[in-house]
Scaffold this active site. Structure first.
Site, PDB file in Angstrom:
ATOM      1  N   CYS A 224      37.175  25.999  44.952  1.00  0.00           N
ATOM      2  CA  CYS A 224      36.746  27.212  44.000  1.00  0.00           C
ATOM      3  C   CYS A 224      35.576  28.187  44.247  1.00  0.00           C
ATOM      4  CB  CYS A 224      35.831  26.049  43.045  1.00  0.00           C
ATOM      5  SG  CYS A 224      35.964  27.061  41.198  1.00  0.00           S
TER       6      CYS A 224
ATOM      7  N   CYS B 228      35.862  22.914  33.752  1.00  0.00           N
ATOM      8  CA  CYS B 228      36.963  22.177  34.335  1.00  0.00           C
ATOM      9  C   CYS B 228      36.950  20.876  33.758  1.00  0.00           C
ATOM     10  CB  CYS B 228      37.201  23.190  35.529  1.00  0.00           C
ATOM     11  SG  CYS B 228      36.723  24.764  35.760  1.00  0.00           S
TER      12      CYS B 228
ATOM     13  N   ARG C 260      41.690  46.149  32.311  1.00  0.00           N
ATOM     14  CA  ARG C 260      41.780  44.539  32.296  1.00  0.00           C
ATOM     15  C   ARG C 260      40.426  43.965  31.670  1.00  0.00           C
ATOM     16  NH1 ARG C 260      43.633  46.480  35.914  1.00  0.00           N
ATOM     17  NH2 ARG C 260      44.359  44.388  37.683  1.00  0.00           N
TER      18      ARG C 260
ATOM     19  N   ASP D 181      39.018  32.899  49.185  1.00  0.00           N
ATOM     20  CA  ASP D 181      37.446  32.880  49.009  1.00  0.00           C
ATOM     21  C   ASP D 181      36.744  32.682  50.881  1.00  0.00           C
ATOM     22  OD1 ASP D 181      38.714  35.371  47.357  1.00  0.00           O
ATOM     23  OD2 ASP D 181      38.403  33.816  46.368  1.00  0.00           O
TER      24      ASP D 181
ATOM     25  N   ASP E 237      41.023  38.896  48.256  1.00  0.00           N
ATOM     26  CA  ASP E 237      40.017  39.906  46.994  1.00  0.00           C
ATOM     27  C   ASP E 237      38.868  39.963  48.028  1.00  0.00           C
ATOM     28  OD1 ASP E 237      38.650  40.294  44.134  1.00  0.00           O
ATOM     29  OD2 ASP E 237      40.140  38.317  43.354  1.00  0.00           O
TER      30      ASP E 237
ATOM     31  N   CYS F 127      37.635  21.520  42.002  1.00  0.00           N
ATOM     32  CA  CYS F 127      38.502  22.201  43.152  1.00  0.00           C
ATOM     33  C   CYS F 127      37.561  22.436  44.885  1.00  0.00           C
ATOM     34  CB  CYS F 127      39.622  23.505  43.017  1.00  0.00           C
ATOM     35  SG  CYS F 127      40.572  22.902  41.426  1.00  0.00           S
TER      36      CYS F 127
ATOM     37  N   ARG G 138      34.192  29.954  42.635  1.00  0.00           N
ATOM     38  CA  ARG G 138      33.369  30.394  41.093  1.00  0.00           C
ATOM     39  C   ARG G 138      32.541  28.930  41.343  1.00  0.00           C
ATOM     40  NH1 ARG G 138      36.901  32.715  37.285  1.00  0.00           N
ATOM     41  NH2 ARG G 138      36.751  35.040  37.898  1.00  0.00           N
TER      42      ARG G 138
ATOM     43  N   ARG H 170      36.186  44.667  36.082  1.00  0.00           N
ATOM     44  CA  ARG H 170      36.830  45.956  37.071  1.00  0.00           C
ATOM     45  C   ARG H 170      37.894  46.421  37.770  1.00  0.00           C
ATOM     46  NH1 ARG H 170      37.327  41.000  40.462  1.00  0.00           N
ATOM     47  NH2 ARG H 170      35.190  40.952  41.524  1.00  0.00           N
ATOM     48  N   TYR H 171      38.517  45.986  37.023  1.00  0.00           N
ATOM     49  CA  TYR H 171      39.480  47.107  36.207  1.00  0.00           C
ATOM     50  C   TYR H 171      39.327  47.447  35.408  1.00  0.00           C
ATOM     51  CZ  TYR H 171      41.416  44.358  40.176  1.00  0.00           C
ATOM     52  OH  TYR H 171      41.298  43.678  41.376  1.00  0.00           O
TER      53      TYR H 171
ATOM     54  N   LYS I 178      41.084  42.416  43.824  1.00  0.00           N
ATOM     55  CA  LYS I 178      42.318  42.438  44.985  1.00  0.00           C
ATOM     56  C   LYS I 178      43.033  43.424  45.637  1.00  0.00           C
ATOM     57  CE  LYS I 178      43.302  38.720  41.700  1.00  0.00           C
ATOM     58  NZ  LYS I 178      41.822  39.157  41.307  1.00  0.00           N
TER      59      LYS I 178
HETATM   60  C1  LIG Z   1      41.597  39.197  39.257  1.00  0.00           C
HETATM   61  C2  LIG Z   1      41.798  39.696  38.238  1.00  0.00           C
HETATM   62  C3  LIG Z   1      41.802  40.174  37.220  1.00  0.00           C
HETATM   63  C4  LIG Z   1      43.501  39.959  37.325  1.00  0.00           C
HETATM   64  O1  LIG Z   1      44.113  40.859  38.060  1.00  0.00           O
HETATM   65  P1  LIG Z   1      45.355  41.070  37.434  1.00  0.00           P
HETATM   66  O2  LIG Z   1      46.118  41.717  39.291  1.00  0.00           O
HETATM   67  O3  LIG Z   1      46.034  41.641  36.736  1.00  0.00           O
HETATM   68  O4  LIG Z   1      46.018  39.764  37.594  1.00  0.00           O
HETATM   69  C5  LIG Z   1      41.360  40.899  36.233  1.00  0.00           C
HETATM   70  N1  LIG Z   1      40.131  41.010  36.198  1.00  0.00           N
HETATM   71  C6  LIG Z   1      39.535  40.598  37.448  1.00  0.00           C
HETATM   72  C7  LIG Z   1      37.896  40.805  37.434  1.00  0.00           C
HETATM   73  C8  LIG Z   1      39.615  39.963  38.574  1.00  0.00           C
HETATM   74  O5  LIG Z   1      39.373  39.650  39.641  1.00  0.00           O
HETATM   75  S1  SF4 Z   2      39.071  26.751  40.901  1.00  0.00           S
HETATM   76 FE1  SF4 Z   2      37.668  26.511  40.229  1.00  0.00          FE
HETATM   77  S2  SF4 Z   2      37.536  27.252  37.754  1.00  0.00           S
HETATM   78 FE2  SF4 Z   2      39.656  27.249  38.732  1.00  0.00          FE
HETATM   79  S3  SF4 Z   2      40.362  24.995  38.295  1.00  0.00           S
HETATM   80 FE3  SF4 Z   2      39.290  24.607  40.248  1.00  0.00          FE
HETATM   81  S4  SF4 Z   2      37.492  24.378  39.501  1.00  0.00           S
HETATM   82 FE4  SF4 Z   2      37.926  25.125  37.659  1.00  0.00          FE
END
Ligand SMILES: *Cc1c(COP(=O)(O)O)cnc(C)c1O
Ligand code: SF4
Length: 360
Positions: free
Chosen positions: A122, A115, A106, A283, A320, A119, A124, A102-103, A327
């Site tokens: 979560c 996991c 990174r 989220d 986000d 959670c 995801r 996305r960025y 973010k």
């Molecule tokens: C959160 C996230 C990151 C990390 O973001 P930082 O601001 O560097 O901690 C990188 N890629 C994606 C897709 C993310 O959602």
């Molecule tokens: S938030 Fe989601 S991905 Fe992170 S530890 Fe909990 S269940 Fe796993």
């Protein structure tokens, strides 16, 4: 230090992981009459609570902050209109399986969707805990080549799922492969393992993480009561193993939405040599309405921390932007001007997105 540590029922015997409605009822964390309803939740969103973590729950406390995070609730099957399968838009930025870009500098790499604990809030939750979507060894090689071909990528963030749920051997192979990629500045691991399964932080694991490319670790933790003496010892092994520690906390209604709880958590983190990094606004994942608070509420909490506790203890509060725009600092968002529930969120490219906040 007070005794927040968990004691297994018999020395040397680890309490078992809870995975079903029957397990939860047997542990006194659910009524027998709820077993079927909880198994229906589990069929949709995986259940797992390591025994040591379950032992920290006070079954007599209906508001126990650990139970609230991990014990499933039949209400999770009720989805609201404003909730999303992919609340932060990972899919729109996934050029190859297991990788999110996305960025510019990174990427996220997700070698597993499993996991140690699931959670209930979560973001995801529609993907984690199931075999579908887990990248194969070939998929991972495609992901490594994607990174190799793009020198602008300076950081790989291992996430998932929880990367530390992999074996030492698999982790060592991933780290060693990433270490061969020129231009990488550092590797980062996002994990909940040191907090929910501290015994997993073994010498073998720490050896698997050694690499010329620096490895940083961001631990996910939401309440000081999670940070037991065993967790402190696991963090100590990591820092002595040369791994700098950061934290990520999700701001959750009924878990940590008070100045006192956040203060205790951030101070405890600093005492364990963990730098608070992000405080995430919750989220809009499906079936997680009970955890959400409004941006107005979150901003007031974070404003109350500023100045009253050490600057070292201050995480950055981020939200986000739904749809995959990344973010943005939640303390900087601007009201749209037509009431308190609409905000303009500016992404890192400078584009503005409207955010309608009807969480309250
Ligand atoms: C959160 C996230 C990151 C990390 O973001 P930082 O601001 O560097 O901690 C990188 N890629 C994606 C897709 C993310 O959602
Ligand atoms: S938030 Fe989601 S991905 Fe992170 S530890 Fe909990 S269940 Fe796993």
């Amino acid at each position: 230090m007070s005794s927040t540590s968990s004691v297994p029922p018999f020395p040397g015997i680890k309490p078992a992981t809870l995975r079903t409605g029957a397990d939860l009822a047997k542990a006194g964390l659910a009524a027998d009459s709820d077993i079927n309803a909880l198994d229906a939740v589990g069929a949709e969103y995986s259940i797992s609570i390591p025994g040591g973590l379950a032992a920290l729950i006070d079954p007599a406390d209906p508001d126990d902050p650990i139970a609230r995070q991990f014990v499933p609730d039949p209400a999770e099957l009720v989805a609201r209109d404003d909730e999303l399968d992919d609340p932060i838009g990972d899919e729109t930025h996934s050029p190859v399986r297991g990788l999110v870009h996305r960025y510019p500098d990174r990427v996220l790499l997700m070698p597993t969707l499993s996991c140690p604990v699931y959670c209930r809030y979560c973001f995801r939750r529609d993907q984690v805990g199931r075999a579908a979507g887990t990248p194969t060894a070939d998929d991972l090689e495609v992901a490594y080549r994607y990174i190799e071909d793009r020198p602008d990528i300076r950081e790989v963030i291992l996430t998932g799922g929880d990367p530390l749920s992999l074996s030492d051997a698999r982790l060592a192979r991933i780290i060693a492969r990433l270490d061969t990629i020129p231009y990488l500045n550092n590797i980062r691991i996002h994990t909940r393992v040191p907090v929910v399964l501290p015994d997993r932080i073994t010498d073998g694991l720490i050896a698997a993480l050694q690499s010329d490319t620096p490895v940083w670790m961001a631990l996910h933790t939401n309440h000081a009561r999670e940070l037991t003496d065993e967790v402190a010892a696991a963090c100590d092994r990591l820092t002595r193993g040369g791994i700098p520690l950061l934290s990520q906390t999700v701001l959750l209604k009924g878990v940590n939405d008070s100045v006192d709880v956040l203060t205790d958590l951030m101070r405890r983190l600093i005492a364990l040599k963990i730098k608070p990094y992000y405080l995430h606004h919750p989220d809009r994942a499906r079936g997680t309405a009970k955890f959400r608070l409004t941006l107005t509420e979150g901003r007031a909490l974070v404003a109350a921390l500023r100045g009253n506790i050490s600057g070292l203890c201050q995480p950055t509060y981020v939200v986000d932007i739904p749809g995959g725009h990344g973010k943005t600092p939640a303390q900087d968002v601007t009201p749209a001007g037509d009431g308190t529930d609409r905000w303009n969120l500016r992404d890192f490219r400078g584009e503005t997105h409207e955010y309608v906040d009807n969480s309250g």
